[in-house]
Design a protein around this motif. Structure first.
Motif, PDB file in Angstrom:
ATOM      1  N   LYS A 628       0.820  -1.095   0.086  1.00 13.40           N
ATOM      2  CA  LYS A 628       0.403  -0.092   0.205  1.00 13.40           C
ATOM      3  C   LYS A 628       0.501   1.091   0.088  1.00 13.40           C
ATOM      4  CE  LYS A 628      -2.092  -1.523   3.711  1.00 13.40           C
ATOM      5  NZ  LYS A 628      -2.956  -1.715   4.661  1.00 13.40           N
ATOM      6  N   GLN A 629       1.955   0.940   0.474  1.00 13.96           N
ATOM      7  CA  GLN A 629       2.466   2.293   0.641  1.00 13.96           C
ATOM      8  C   GLN A 629       3.893   2.296  -0.403  1.00 13.96           C
ATOM      9  OE1 GLN A 629       4.754   0.213   4.555  1.00 13.96           O
ATOM     10  NE2 GLN A 629       3.103   2.087   5.344  1.00 13.96           N
ATOM     11  N   GLU A 630       4.002   1.182  -0.506  1.00 16.05           N
ATOM     12  CA  GLU A 630       5.523   0.951  -2.308  1.00 16.05           C
ATOM     13  C   GLU A 630       5.104  -0.277  -2.965  1.00 16.05           C
ATOM     14  OE1 GLU A 630       7.493   1.443  -4.337  1.00 16.05           O
ATOM     15  OE2 GLU A 630       8.406   2.683  -2.571  1.00 16.05           O
ATOM     16  N   PRO A 631       4.017   0.025  -3.669  1.00 17.72           N
ATOM     17  CA  PRO A 631       3.454  -1.294  -4.772  1.00 17.72           C
ATOM     18  C   PRO A 631       4.340  -1.829  -5.637  1.00 17.72           C
ATOM     19  CG  PRO A 631       2.182   0.888  -5.485  1.00 17.72           C
ATOM     20  CD  PRO A 631       3.772   0.967  -4.065  1.00 17.72           C
ATOM     21  N   ARG A 809     -10.370  -7.725   3.478  1.00 13.00           N
ATOM     22  CA  ARG A 809      -9.152  -7.469   2.352  1.00 13.00           C
ATOM     23  C   ARG A 809      -8.981  -6.226   2.701  1.00 13.00           C
ATOM     24  NH1 ARG A 809      -5.778 -11.320   0.962  1.00 13.00           N
ATOM     25  NH2 ARG A 809      -7.035 -13.107   0.572  1.00 13.00           N
ATOM     26  N   CYS A 810      -7.373  -5.763   2.303  1.00 13.43           N
ATOM     27  CA  CYS A 810      -7.569  -4.012   2.060  1.00 13.43           C
ATOM     28  C   CYS A 810      -7.370  -3.887   0.736  1.00 13.43           C
ATOM     29  CB  CYS A 810      -6.029  -3.765   2.694  1.00 13.43           C
ATOM     30  SG  CYS A 810      -4.668  -4.888   2.497  1.00 13.43           S
ATOM     31  N   GLN A 811      -6.280  -2.786   0.568  1.00  9.40           N
ATOM     32  CA  GLN A 811      -6.472  -2.722  -1.153  1.00  9.40           C
ATOM     33  C   GLN A 811      -5.419  -2.961  -1.653  1.00  9.40           C
ATOM     34  OE1 GLN A 811      -6.533  -0.720   2.106  1.00  9.40           O
ATOM     35  NE2 GLN A 811      -6.990   1.483   1.984  1.00  9.40           N
ATOM     36  N   GLN A 817       0.698  -8.106  -9.756  1.00  9.26           N
ATOM     37  CA  GLN A 817       1.669  -8.245  -8.782  1.00  9.26           C
ATOM     38  C   GLN A 817       2.630  -8.211 -10.026  1.00  9.26           C
ATOM     39  OE1 GLN A 817       1.426  -9.000  -5.302  1.00  9.26           O
ATOM     40  NE2 GLN A 817       0.417  -7.294  -5.328  1.00  9.26           N
ATOM     41  N   LYS A 818       2.053  -8.101 -11.284  1.00  8.99           N
ATOM     42  CA  LYS A 818       3.030  -8.832 -12.315  1.00  8.99           C
ATOM     43  C   LYS A 818       4.355  -7.168 -12.429  1.00  8.99           C
ATOM     44  CE  LYS A 818       1.953 -12.345 -14.631  1.00  8.99           C
ATOM     45  NZ  LYS A 818       1.842 -12.644 -16.195  1.00  8.99           N
ATOM     46  N   THR A 819       3.288  -5.768 -12.296  1.00  8.08           N
ATOM     47  CA  THR A 819       3.436  -4.759 -12.803  1.00  8.08           C
ATOM     48  C   THR A 819       3.467  -3.381 -11.533  1.00  8.08           C
ATOM     49  OG1 THR A 819       1.357  -3.985 -13.588  1.00  8.08           O
ATOM     50  CG2 THR A 819       2.358  -4.707 -15.367  1.00  8.08           C
ATOM     51  N   GLY A 820       3.353  -3.601 -10.820  1.00  6.25           N
ATOM     52  CA  GLY A 820       2.544  -2.704  -9.153  1.00  6.25           C
ATOM     53  C   GLY A 820       2.009  -1.823  -9.572  1.00  6.25           C
ATOM     54  N   GLN A 821       1.149  -2.050 -10.409  1.00  2.00           N
ATOM     55  CA  GLN A 821      -0.199  -0.658 -11.031  1.00  2.00           C
ATOM     56  C   GLN A 821      -0.974  -1.015  -9.488  1.00  2.00           C
ATOM     57  OE1 GLN A 821       0.651   1.722 -13.002  1.00  2.00           O
ATOM     58  NE2 GLN A 821       2.943   1.281 -12.968  1.00  2.00           N
ATOM     59  N   ARG A 822      -2.242  -0.355  -9.908  1.00  4.45           N
ATOM     60  CA  ARG A 822      -3.384  -1.021  -9.017  1.00  4.45           C
ATOM     61  C   ARG A 822      -4.498  -0.425 -10.050  1.00  4.45           C
ATOM     62  NH1 ARG A 822      -0.695   3.023  -5.653  1.00  4.45           N
ATOM     63  NH2 ARG A 822      -0.943   2.469  -3.425  1.00  4.45           N
TER      64      ARG A 822
END
Length: 887
Positions: A628-631, A809-811, A817-822
């Motif tokens: 959440k702080q560091e994807p 579940r949280c955000q 998990q492959k790209t770090g994009q939300r």
């Protein structure tokens, strides 16, 4: 998503039309100074962030900190209690700041004294302890402590001090106070001088309602008597929330006591407040404890103490935080320079609040139902009656409240910072939300406490959502929040039918066939273990490791091929009975919040899968980092080689790095860290890996590992008792030793996510993508979606587990998990489909574990659940046992 938000922006109430319709025209900004330029130059750190918690703490401008730092670098400030030159400079500067504070509130040292405290709460406690209470006796009346129920917790807490002095407390509801005002003066004995204290907030920190400042004079003069009690009434005006965005003229409204906190006004410094005391009250105040600097003379050997004559010096025990006091000067200077004064701040922030209130009030579902319920005692008609605070709950079209914790989680996906709960104001929370005293007690009995995320109990909300504006807030902040409400709730695709996935056309496949296409990752460095293997890594040695790899169980693609007949596959239907429950995938996460390490067979230790969440990345302050702080944590891939006893860490653009699974010098490097409020003993894994991580993230980071000889016991959660004679221990996990998710639950969510929206567009989520997002240890192939939440226990091979309950579940599930994009859609869809409770997967804990012989979890192992209701195993003689697929 960005284009979608922009499109919906046209549905917002036009700000210009809103201003033009107001009479007089509402003020926005600060004259010639462009507000956007102010934000860029003074609050550049807010780029991409919508900060709407100014009632909690406002933010300091860059120039304030620069000016203060320059002051410290150019001057030497000593302890003000000394007599040298530097100390005298400090003393004189502090006295100048006192005058500046009083000038800010339109008064002088002739009328008020400034006592510095640790904050408004400390100022309130000081009043409670120093007020000249007269105790009640068997035959005589005494003082009364009276307070408005719409007061902050810190005011209500004063009643405990009054009670120790045998002084009763009387809460008064706002509506009753208004009746007192309408009723007018109450006859009373003017000769009675019994001191009573009435406390009320100038502005409610819950709803933002501004109570009449005229009450100060009316109560003091006897025109309003809160409890019809004869005597002399003193008034404490809690101004902490009010003065953050409005001017207060103490030359007109001469309250006896005015507590304030400076971080509410400037954002910096924190931990510093003041009690402004009307000088006519000073002679009545009682001094108990005395500390350094407050005594003119005293004896250590007998009870002889002479206080200093100045009320400030008398009550400021010890050395005050003099550098923080000096910082206040720069706070006042900067605020005046940027805004032109508090009246401008009042007009600007009210304009934003009034516009947002009007826009929110106009939002309706297609059935005409309101999208939000606003808790307010005003119609936002004037800054005289309403501050820049909006308290609300988001509603479903049916009228049911959406829990505030779910709104908070969704808001964070848009980087919107707001506040939820009851805001340390239980009285206002009860009144506006209709929560009785009995309900508060019941909520506590079932586990709800102030500040937690338990937002709905028995269908009733326990709190609400609050947004608040500060002097640097902009129209863009307000509209970002409004668009968030529209996109997330008003225009959410909830309730739409989900199209079935079919294989009727080229290029499409069934949901179940996609599961079959997931490759089973086979790690080269697998192992077989001889008898005598011990799962405690401290006693491993090479004699326990053989060179051959274990035989892999049949991969999922082979095992599941007979589970569905072709028609069932084509329709994407989830039949009632697919076959036996088996483990289809196993994952461990050696480094907390980093990528998964998939295995087909893995040893089990007393904390769960061996080395699962044994390491974590921390920042320069030792604070654990999560996605959440560091994807980008998800882009770090650890691999464990048990034969070589190393962990290899890889990331794109970085050379792989190795580190040993155990450190010989571990005991000499012990440090303390925190995981979910638990203190854990850890050790730093060294400078080499620290440099590697720091280079990857672009900021100082360290890798730490839980000490192998440290035992972190699991807490009682989810209403579960631990099995007799066992104590469950945890690694660096948040809740439990294992997390299990069920394939049919994933399939159902996948169908909902991949359903076409109203524009016919699709954003496909593969099963592999969803599995990685939910970060489970164990994947099973049950028969029905979410049936795992009805299990009480399960057995996997020879291992038995207690099912503790669902995972809230949280955000993090929004992060690819492959790209770090939300992507917010997955959280929103799960929230809609699960009745706004974002639950997915269940927690497991060992009920018993025999470590005297090698113990493993393996893909293909049979899973035997026990239902909660019947406590009956699915494979009991009287139950209908699924057919075996894997032996």
């Amino acid at each position: 998503m960005a284009s979608r938000v922009a499109e919906l922006g046209t549905e917002l109430l036009s700000f210009e039309r809103f201003r033009e319709a107001s009479a007089p025209r509402l003020a926005y900004g600060y004259g010639p100074r462009n507000l956007r330029e102010l934000r860029e130059s003074e609050f550049g750190r807010l780029a991409g962030t919508v900060y709407l918690d100014h009632a909690g703490a406002t933010l300091f401008p860059q120039s304030q900190l620069t000016s203060f730092t320059k002051d410290l670098m150019e001057n030497v400030y000593g302890n003000p209690h000394s007599q040298n030159i530097t100390s005298r400079l400090t003393y004189d500067t502090i006295e100048q700041v006192r005058c500046r504070i009083l000038a800010h509130f339109h008064t002088t040292l002739e009328d008020y004294s400034v006592i510095f405290t640790a904050g408004s709460t400390a100022a309130l406690r000081l009043v409670a302890e120093a007020f000249p209470w007269v105790p009640w006796g068997p035959e005589s009346n005494g003082s009364r402590f009276c307070y408005l129920t719409d007061n902050h917790t810190s005011v209500v807490g004063m009643r405990k001090v009054a009670a120790t002095m045998n002084v009763p407390s009387t809460p008064v509801r706002p509506e009753d106070m208004c009746l007192v005002e309408e009723r007018g003066a109450v006859p009373h004995d003017t000769d009675c001088q019994l001191p009573h204290l009435f406390c009320y907030p100038a502005q409610s920190n819950f709803s933002g309602i501004r109570y009449p400042l005229s009450w100060v004079r009316d109560v003091q003069s006897g025109q309003m008597n809160p409890v019809s009690t004869p005597g002399k009434w003193f008034v404490l005006l809690d101004a902490a929330s009010y003065v953050s965005t409005s001017p207060l003229d103490l030359s007109v409204h001469q309250a006896d006591f005015v507590p304030i906190s400076f971080y509410k006004i400037f954002g910096f410094p924190t931990g510093l407040g003041a009690l402004l005391v009307n000088n006519r009250v000073v002679p009545l105040l009682r001094k108990g404890y005395f500390g350094g600097g407050t005594a003119s003379a005293y004896l250590a050997g007998e009870d002889f103490y002479i206080p200093r004559p100045s009320v400030a010096e008398r009550f400021e025990d010890g050395t005050i935080p003099f550098l923080d006091v000096i910082a206040l000067k720069h706070g006042f200077d900067t605020l005046e320079h940027l805004t032109g004064g508090m009246e401008n701040v009042r007009q600007h922030t009210f304009t934003l609040a009034q516009y947002t209130y009007a826009a929110l009030s106009s939002l309706r579902y297609p059935n005409g139902a309101p999208v939000v319920r606003i808790y307010s005692d005003s119609e936002f008609s004037s800054p005289d009656v309403q501050g820049p605070i909006i308290n609300l709950n988001v509603l479903e079209a049916s009228g049911n409240v959406i829990g505030y914790s779910q709104v908070d989680k969704m808001a964070s996906l848009y980087n919107i910072h707001l506040r939820t709960g009851c805001f340390c104001n239980t009285g206002a929370c009860q009144r506006h939300l209709g929560i009785s005293d009995e309900m508060v007690k019941k909520h506590f009995q079932v586990g709800h406490v102030c500040g937690d995320s338990i937002d709905i109990i028995d269908g009733h909300t326990t709190g609400s959502v609050r947004i608040s504006f500060g002097f640097m807030s902009t129209l863009e902040d307000a509209q970002a929040f409004l668009r968030f409400i529209i996109v997330t709730f008003l225009h959410s695709p909830g309730g739409q039918s989900v199209p079935q996935v079919s294989t009727g056309e080229a290029g499409t496949q069934s949901a179940e066939s996609e599961v079959q296409d997931i490759p089973v990752v086979t790690c080269r460095h697998f192992f077989s273990l001889q008898e005598g293997f011990h799962t405690d890594p401290k006693v491993w040695n090479n004699s326990h490791l053989a060179t051959n790899t274990v035989d892999l169980h049949p991969p999922l693609s082979e095992a599941s091929s007979t589970q569905l007949s072709p028609p069932e596959k084509a329709a994407g239907v989830l039949p009632e009975d697919l076959g036996p429950y088996v483990v289809t995938k196993l994952y461990l996460y050696p480094i907390k919040s980093c990528a998964a390490f998939e295995v087909t067979k893995w040893p089990v230790g007393n904390r769960g899968l061996l080395y699962d969440r044994s390491w974590m990345v921390v920042n320069h302050n030792g604070i654990c980092l999560n996605q959440k702080q560091e994807p980008r944590l998800c882009l770090i891939q650890p691999f464990i080689d048990l034969q070589q006893r190393i962990m290899v860490i890889k990331a794109k653009g970085m050379e792989p790095i190795e580190l040993p699974l155990e450190e010989d010098g571990e005991r000499a490097q012990i440090c303390q860290s925190k995981v979910c409020a638990d203190r854990v003993n850890t050790y730093d894994c060294g400078e080499k890996i620290s440099n590697w991580l720091s280079a990857f993230f672009g900021r100082p980071c360290h890798l730490i590992k839980q000490s192998s000889n440290f035992q972190r016991n699991a807490k009682k959660k989810h209403g579960k008792e631990q099995s007799s004679g066992t104590t469950a221990t945890l690694s660096l996990v948040n809740e439990a030793q294992y997390l299990l998710i069920n394939t049919p639950s994933l399939l159902k969510l996948q169908q909902q996510l991949n359903g076409s929206d109203e524009n016919g567009k699709k954003e496909l989520f593969t099963m592999k993508d969803l599995i990685s997002r939910f970060r489970a240890n164990i994947i099973t192939n049950g028969t029905r979606a979410f049936e795992e939440e009805k299990w009480d226990e399960i057995s996997i091979g020879s291992l038995r587990f207690q099912v503790l309950g669902p995972c809230h579940r949280c955000q993090m599930i929004c992060i690819d998990q492959k790209t770090g994009q939300r992507n917010q859609d997955i959280f929103q869809k799960l929230s809609e489909s699960r009745e706004r409770k974002v639950n997915f997967g269940v927690y497991l804990m060992h009920t018993s574990l025999d470590l005297s012989s090698p113990t493993f979890l393996s893909v293909g192992t049979r899973v035997l659940p026990v239902l909660k209701e019947t406590m009956e195993r699915y494979d009991s003689p009287d139950s209908q046992k699924p057919q075996d697929v894997i032996s």
